[in-house]
Design a protein around this motif. Sequence first.
Motif, PDB file in Angstrom:
ATOM      1  N   TYR A 264     -18.406 -36.010 -72.078  1.00 27.26           N
ATOM      2  CA  TYR A 264     -19.388 -37.071 -72.303  1.00 27.26           C
ATOM      3  C   TYR A 264     -18.863 -38.398 -71.771  1.00 27.26           C
ATOM      4  O   TYR A 264     -19.587 -39.133 -71.098  1.00 27.26           O
ATOM      5  CB  TYR A 264     -19.716 -37.188 -73.795  1.00 27.26           C
ATOM      6  CG  TYR A 264     -20.644 -38.326 -74.106  1.00 27.26           C
ATOM      7  CD1 TYR A 264     -22.012 -38.223 -73.844  1.00 27.26           C
ATOM      8  CD2 TYR A 264     -20.161 -39.517 -74.635  1.00 27.26           C
ATOM      9  CE1 TYR A 264     -22.869 -39.274 -74.110  1.00 27.26           C
ATOM     10  CE2 TYR A 264     -21.014 -40.575 -74.907  1.00 27.26           C
ATOM     11  CZ  TYR A 264     -22.362 -40.446 -74.646  1.00 27.26           C
ATOM     12  OH  TYR A 264     -23.211 -41.495 -74.900  1.00 27.26           O
ATOM     13  N   GLU A 265     -17.593 -38.706 -72.043  1.00 31.28           N
ATOM     14  CA  GLU A 265     -17.008 -39.951 -71.558  1.00 31.28           C
ATOM     15  C   GLU A 265     -16.946 -39.980 -70.031  1.00 31.28           C
ATOM     16  O   GLU A 265     -17.218 -40.999 -69.406  1.00 31.28           O
ATOM     17  CB  GLU A 265     -15.614 -40.152 -72.156  1.00 31.28           C
ATOM     18  CG  GLU A 265     -15.644 -40.495 -73.638  1.00 31.28           C
ATOM     19  CD  GLU A 265     -14.263 -40.505 -74.286  1.00 31.28           C
ATOM     20  OE1 GLU A 265     -13.278 -40.153 -73.604  1.00 31.28           O
ATOM     21  OE2 GLU A 265     -14.186 -40.847 -75.470  1.00 31.28           O
TER      22      GLU A 265
ATOM     23  N   GLU B  77     -20.375 -40.604 -68.690  1.00 29.94           N
ATOM     24  CA  GLU B  77     -20.722 -42.008 -68.867  1.00 29.94           C
ATOM     25  C   GLU B  77     -20.081 -42.864 -67.765  1.00 29.94           C
ATOM     26  O   GLU B  77     -20.724 -43.755 -67.199  1.00 29.94           O
ATOM     27  CB  GLU B  77     -20.244 -42.470 -70.247  1.00 29.94           C
ATOM     28  CG  GLU B  77     -21.084 -43.535 -70.875  1.00 29.94           C
ATOM     29  CD  GLU B  77     -20.665 -43.777 -72.325  1.00 29.94           C
ATOM     30  OE1 GLU B  77     -19.466 -43.631 -72.646  1.00 29.94           O
ATOM     31  OE2 GLU B  77     -21.542 -44.100 -73.127  1.00 29.94           O
TER      32      GLU B  77
END
Length: 75
Positions: A18-19, A22
């Motif tokens: 997820y990071e 992003e």
Amino acid sequence: MPDHININHPDNRAKYRYEMLEIVQLRARVQTLENFLLNAESDLEAIFTRIERGDEVELHMQSGAVFVVTGKKRK
């Protein structure tokens, strides 16, 4: 068949993914904004160059209206 001793909980990998996603999205957004800025800067430079030479510039609005700017100096 894989055989290793250090195994992380899947939630750790999901957070990492997820990071990373992003970061990739932010980089794409910054690149898009930089491209937009470079294009706008080029357009402004062309407008001022033509006006300085005394040439006409046509500004095409979203409404379809066209404004002609001339490089005539004020008296």
